[in-house]
Design a protein around this motif. Structure first.
Motif, short mmCIF file in Angstrom:
data_model
loop_
_atom_site.label_atom_id
_atom_site.label_comp_id
_atom_site.label_asym_id
_atom_site.label_seq_id
_atom_site.Cartn_x
_atom_site.Cartn_y
_atom_site.Cartn_z
N SER A 255 0.80 -1.24 0.00
CA SER A 255 0.00 0.00 0.00
C SER A 255 0.83 1.28 0.00
N PHE A 256 2.12 1.21 0.34
CA PHE A 256 2.91 2.44 0.36
C PHE A 256 3.03 3.05 -1.04
N VAL A 257 2.82 2.24 -2.07
CA VAL A 257 2.86 2.76 -3.45
C VAL A 257 1.71 3.74 -3.68
N SER A 258 0.66 3.65 -2.90
CA SER A 258 -0.53 4.49 -3.11
C SER A 258 -0.27 5.97 -2.82
N ILE A 259 0.90 6.31 -2.28
CA ILE A 259 1.19 7.75 -2.09
C ILE A 259 1.32 8.46 -3.43
N ILE A 260 1.54 7.70 -4.51
CA ILE A 260 1.66 8.32 -5.84
C ILE A 260 0.35 9.00 -6.22
N SER A 261 -0.76 8.27 -6.03
CA SER A 261 -2.08 8.84 -6.30
C SER A 261 -3.11 7.88 -5.71
N HIS A 262 -4.37 8.31 -5.72
CA HIS A 262 -5.46 7.46 -5.23
C HIS A 262 -6.33 6.95 -6.39
N ARG A 263 -5.71 6.85 -7.55
CA ARG A 263 -6.42 6.30 -8.70
C ARG A 263 -6.45 4.78 -8.62
#
Length: 575
Positions: A255-263
């Protein structure tokens, strides 16, 4: 000597880098923490209030200490806050929150000790510092109760596994103390018992294994005495959609990858990475488990070298199993609410700490490729750290001023705007008592009624104060019955940034203040050294606690280092 100088120089740079990374992290944390409770922090405050109540018996105070918070018995987080109140004379959330985040430092130190056990230099620790000391999980950076539970349980679990694997068996009593602290910090600590039991079995410490199992049964009995499920837990709802369940499990690990965007596509990228991390760790740990099972009663494999090597593997195995159980618990209890549940900010810290576990596992099992591994993770760590600060710094500032605004709202109108009316009703009496008996104190606050209590409140028609007002809502998730609460969205595209701004809602009886989230520059512009903040802001305000009335809207901003309120011609009706 000529060959050693570069090594000494590089090691010095590594040490300085770690000190700088950690120093920035805690400096920002302390400067943006604020001495006012935030949401569920109230439950910690409520216990301290109970402990300080002279009219209650010792038994009643123990019952308050032992009582459930959702599905957890948070004995040690409560004691932590009580000790702070005793030492400082009152609860100081600013100090408490900063001290709570020291759990991250503890986690970092344990990982560093493991790297040292692998006989690797300090350079191999630098990627860990970049990955851990960043603010991707703002809930576990500026929210005390969440940090004490969610991060605290990881620290105590790591320390427990470290003690079992690397301490002499004569210090087994330390492991017993640690598992009790872990269990009564966060509920998933109970599942550390079977994890440690497996390690004791592999290490052939059979007498201690029997003691451990007896302790596990005893602790489980007292833990579940009078137990009730948490209000957001819905096992049947989670199991109703196996595909969603699997996706949420993968999301927990990446889930840390989700800091890129919430798409949605970013979520799927995070889930893919999560499964890559999980499957890789599963492969190495299954192989170790298979080997340990085969050699459990085979003396031919009981060499000193094999024992020394396998102990490091035991630590990684224990940590992996514990996190796998945690991921399953979160998925089974929360995935009913949707894919976003695994990407909730309060769980995000798990994924980047798991990424460090992934890094350590690769170093241990693939020593031939250690230079390639450290180089790759160093680049990933630097990028992730920098991006986390860019993506979340505005949120960090926003949370600080949200707490400051709420301190003003409660001091003058006895409500907190961010929380629902039912929450405000529940906390009203206890919170009032805490300020009366000195458990809570109002912090210094530059937000004062004099800012907007001027007799002449002529609306300012200047275009830079123009607001776009639209309806918004907040979904209140509940396993039994979810519902929506009304919010109002305010947007502005023209107000220059000159320090934090607030919106003011003023009626004939009440005045409420709420911070705005300032618009930040795009990533390319920021890399071209343009200011972090640009013109404009937005904010979504919950109206559930507003008294029914008509509210004129104003904007507070800093002009020439002075706060000035400009009332707009716009207003909202709360009915």
């Amino acid at each position: 000597m000529m060959l050693k100088k570069p090594t000494v120089f590089v090691n010095s740079i590594a040490y300085l880098s770690i000190i700088l990374i950690v120093g920035i992290y805690y400096s920002v944390c302390y400067s943006n923490s604020y001495n006012f409770f935030f949401q569920d922090d109230y439950h910690l405050l409520s216990f301290v209030n109970t402990a300080y109540n002279p009219l209650l018996t010792f038994t009643e105070k123990l019952q308050a200490l032992w009582s459930l918070h959702n599905e957890h018995r948070i004995v040690f987080p409560r004691l932590f806050v009580l000790i702070d109140c005793y030492l400082q004379g009152h609860i100081d959330w600013k100090v408490l929150n900063t001290v709570a985040t020291l759990y991250y430092l503890g986690i970092f130190i344990i990982f560093s000790l493991f790297i040292k056990r692998l006989k690797l230099s300090i350079i191999y620790v630098v990627p860990i510092a970049f990955i851990i000391f960043q603010p991707a999980s703002t809930d576990n950076y500026l929210w005390t109760i969440s940090t004490l539970q969610q991060v605290g349980n990881i620290f105590w679990a790591m320390l427990l596994f470290y003690s079992v694997c690397f301490f002499s068996p004569k210090y087994f009593w330390i492991s017993i103390i640690l598992v009790l602290v872990l269990t009564f910090t966060h509920g998933n600590g109970l599942f550390s018992f079977p994890v440690v039991a497996l390690i004791l079995l592999f290490q052939k410490r059979f007498k201690q294994l029997i003691i451990w199992i007896c302790l596990m049964i005893f602790v489980a009995m007292i833990y579940f005495w009078g137990y009730q499920n948490g209000q957001n837990s819905n096992l049947a709802g989670s199991l109703s959609d196996p595909t969603r369940l699997a996706l949420c499990f993968g999301g927990f690990w990446g889930s840390f990858v989700s800091i890129i965007s919430h798409r949605l596509e970013t979520y799927y990228q995070a889930i893919t990475l999560g499964f890559i991390v999980f499957v890789t760790l599963l492969f190495f740990n299954l192989r170790l488990t298979y080997h340990e099972t085969l050699t459990l009663f085979n003396k031919k494999h009981s060499t000193i070298q094999a024992k020394e090597s396998s102990v490091n593997g035991h630590f990684l195995l224990a940590y992996f199993i514990f996190f796998t159980i945690t991921a399953l618990l979160v998925t089974l209890s929360r995935s009913w609410s949707g894919l976003e549940s695994s990407f909730a900010n309060r769980y995000l810290h798990n994924s980047f700490i798991l990424f460090v576990l992934f890094y350590c596992t690769l170093l241990y099992y693939l020593p031939t490729f250690k230079r390639s591994i450290v180089g790759s993770f160093l680049i990933l760590g630097i990028v992730f750290n920098a991006f986390s600060w860019y993506q979340n710094f505005d949120r960090i500032i926003y949370i600080k001023y949200l707490n400051q605004a709420e301190a003003f709202n409660y001091q003058h109108d006895k409500i907190t705007v961010e929380n629902a009316a039912s929450f405000n009703r529940n906390i009203r009496d206890v919170l009032a008592q805490s300020f009366q008996n000195g458990v809570s104190v109002f912090p210094d606050n530059f937000l004062q009624p004099s800012i907007f209590n001027a007799a002449n409140q002529i609306p300012d028609f200047s275009s830079q104060y123009n607001l776009v007002i639209s309806k918004d809502s907040l979904l209140m998730l509940d396993a039994k019955e979810s519902h929506y609460l009304p919010r109002v969205m305010l947007k502005n595209t023209t107000l220059p940034y000159d320090g934090q701004a607030f919106v003011v809602f003023k009626s004939s009886k009440n005045t409420y203040i709420y911070p705005v989230l300032h618009q930040k520059s795009g990533r390319r512009r920021f890399m071209q050294l343009e200011p972090y903040f640009t013109k404009g802001f937005s904010t979504s305000v919950l109206l559930d606690s507003f008294e029914k009335n008509t509210y004129q809207i104003g904007i507070i901003q800093k002009i020439n280092n002075q706060l000035v309120c400009h009332f707009t011609p716009q207003s909202i009706n709360v009915r």
